[in-house]
Write an enzyme that holds these catalytic residues in place. Structure first.
Site, PDB file in Angstrom:
ATOM      1  CB  SER A  67      -0.935  -0.126   1.176  1.00 54.75           C
ATOM      2  OG  SER A  67      -1.890   0.940   1.277  1.00 54.75           O
ATOM      3  CG  ASP A 277      -3.153   4.079  -0.600  1.00 57.87           C
ATOM      4  OD1 ASP A 277      -3.908   3.766  -1.606  1.00 57.87           O
ATOM      5  OD2 ASP A 277      -3.066   3.242   0.248  1.00 57.87           O
ATOM      6  CD  GLU A 372      -8.282   4.067   9.058  1.00 53.87           C
ATOM      7  OE1 GLU A 372      -7.712   3.763  10.279  1.00 53.87           O
ATOM      8  OE2 GLU A 372      -7.610   3.821   7.972  1.00 53.87           O
ATOM      9  NE  ARG A 489      -2.445   3.413  16.164  1.00 55.55           N
ATOM     10  CZ  ARG A 489      -2.179   3.068  14.698  1.00 55.55           C
ATOM     11  NH1 ARG A 489      -1.616   4.117  14.022  1.00 55.55           N
ATOM     12  NH2 ARG A 489      -2.036   1.699  14.110  1.00 55.55           N
TER      13      ARG A 489
END
Ligand code: G16
Length: 525
Positions: A67, A277, A372, A489
């Site tokens: 990706s 992407d 997102e 994260r």
């Protein structure tokens, strides 16, 4: 003789595990340097056959792609029969299989069969790959794994991730979702787009013209086909179509993280620009005016689409019968959540990063809009909502728009067509869209550490649970900034810790992000 004799024989002879670095099924499958993946691909081919057996012989998808990652990386994403990402409970099975020794493979496969109560049957697997140079060889490893496990493989070749999802669902629904061919995919989306735009009488400030950044990947190939089919309806000028390096200085991730135009589009002014992407499952819009860059990311797409769907529901008298909601992650800009809930009146739920989590949460609504901030998302309609919309004469625009949407997973080009439909119907330019609300200035950064897995999080990734003391120090840093917010994260696709920060001004957001990166590096050094 074990039923896995062939699987073991081919593994030892052609796809042995030659490294002992542990690899885990992450946010979207396995992802690392391409040269470390041959044995993983082979084993995932075999596992996809078992998954198909577990799903009564329905088709499973295997996509070879990394990706948004750099060209040197590669990876594999598994697609379940209804187009969702591999069921969560199978991720640990995949990790276990990927990390076992060659000689352990038969036992691990047997334990999957007994643990999941699987009966052997037809094992059908579709295999797709992106344009990376390493993808053909890795695809062959997957095909070898499928064959050795006794499955039937269909090599779909170079496709975008959402095209593979479409093929899986269209096949498993016997054509109910659309004709199960790539031509069926292009026809479904382009004819829905053409019909929707054809029904609009006044374009207002909207102009059917975009500049497209294909990230030098498979999205550029898909767009080439759409350009032919949408000639005279949507004027597309394409950049980064494959001659340059994949995702390098271009693509949706570059534009979102750097908050600047990609290669080739740096000087374009007053035109809507779109970046996808490397496997074309994410999309980001932007424009420049008087030298100033303006980003229209996944949060903006979510608010644009949810607002318009809500308007269509009201127009068709279905507001009381169909419940619309939105799903975001901690990366969503605070202003977008406020706008969604307070101005649009659309409820929002927050889940951890990964479309697999967003997709599931979105299914809780009759119409679930999920995006997102990085531009990965789509809209899902419950069976009941789809039926009601199709049967309601006043909901024809909504029915047409539903067909523009690839509901199986985030699809950069389907999302792009959806955005174009909404802008055209609203009569908005990119600037009109941008001015619906103001984003809080924000900054995304990556912190390199020795072992990112030491960080664990809770509360939809908004709080660090371990190591001890990290969250307290982040809280202390945040308290220094007006309207400050920050979280950390571990990435599930790259060997980094991600740091997000928001504050009242751009300078403060940058400063907060830099401070938190330092804290992470100090604690994890
Ligand atoms: C994948 C996932 C996305 C996620 C992204 C980054 O996207 O499908 O849901 O947002 O990785 O994840 P992380 O922050 O864990 O690295 P893609 O487009 O790279 O497949």
């Amino acid at each position: 003789m074990s039923r896995w004799a062939k699987v073991l024989e081919v593994a030892l002879a052609s796809h042995p595990r030659t490294i002992d670095t542990k690899i885990s099924y992450g946010t979207a499958g396995f992802r690392t340097k391409a040269e470390l993946l041959d044995h993983v691909m082979y084993r995932m081919g075999a596992m996809a056959v078992l998954r198909s057996w577990a799903k009564s012989g329905q088709v499973i998808g295997v996509m070879i792609t990394a990706s948004h990652n750099p060209e040197c990386d590669n990876g594999v994403k598994l697609v379940d029969p209804v187009g969702e990402m591999l069921e969560f409970s199978w991720e640990s099975l995949a990790t276990n299989l990927a990390n076992s020794t060659d000689r352990e493979i038969p036992d691990v496969l047997d334990s999957i069969i007994s643990g999941c109560g699987i009966t052997e049957g037809a094992g059908r697997v579709f295999v797709g790959r992106d344009t990376r140079k390493t993808s053909p060889a890795l695809s062959n490893a997957v095909l070898a794994g499928i064959a050795a496990a006794g499955g039937v493989a269909t090599d779909i070749g170079v496709v975008s991730t959402p095209q593979l999802h479409y093929m899986v669902v269209a096949t498993n629904t016997g054509g109910g979702y659309g004709e199960p061919t790539l031509d069926g995919y292009y026809s479904k989306l382009s004819s829905a787009f053409t019909s929707f735009l054809g029904g609009i009488k006044e374009f207002g400030n909207y102009s059917p013209k975009i500049m497209f950044d294909g990230a030098n990947g498979v999205g550029a190939l898909a767009m080439q086909e759409f350009m032919t089919r949408l000639k005279g309806i949507l004027e597309v000028t394409a950049f980064n179509t494959g001659s340059g390096e994949l995702n390098s200085g271009c693509g949706a991730d570059f534009v979102k993280v750097h908050q600047e135009a990609p290669a080739g589009l740096e000087a374009v002014e007053n035109t809507r620009c779109v970046s996808v992407d490397g496997d074309a499952d994410r999309v980001i819009y932007f424009y420049r005016k008087q030298g100033v860059f303006h980003l229209l990311d996944g949060d903006r797409i979510a608010t644009l689409v949810a607002g318009y769907l809500k308007h269509l529901l009201a127009e068709s008298g279905l507001s009381d019968k169909i419940r619309i909601g939105c799903v975001q992650t901690a990366y969503a800009n605070g202003s977008s959540t406020d706008y969604m809930t307070k101005s649009l009146g659309v409820p929002v739920s927050c889940v951890p990063t990964g479309v697999k989590f967003l997709h599931h949460a979105a299914l809780e609504f009759d119409i679930g809009v999920y995006f997102e901030a990085n531009g990965h998302g789509t809209v899902v309609f419950s069976q009941g909502a789809q039926k009601l919309i199709k049967e309601t004469p006043s909901a024809q625009s909504l029915a047409m728009l539903m067909n523009v949407i690839n509901q199986t997973v985030g699809d950069a080009i389907s999302d792009l067509l959806l955005v174009e439909c909404v802008l055209a119907a609203r009569g908005w330019s990119a600037e009109d869209w941008f001015h619906q609300y103001s984003d809080l200035p924000n900054k995304l950064m990556k912190a390199s550490v020795k072992d990112r897995t030491l960080i664990t999080t809770g509360d939809a990734e908004r709080q660090v649970l371990s190591p001890a003391g990290l969250q307290e120090r982040v809280n202390k840093a945040v308290a220094e900034f007006k309207r400050g917010r920050s979280f950390v994260r571990p990435s599930g696709t790259e060997d980094v810790v991600r740091v997000y920060a928001e504050a009242e001004t751009k300078e403060e957001a940058d400063k907060l992000a830099e401070t938190v990166v330092k804290i992470v590096q100090e604690i994890l050094s």
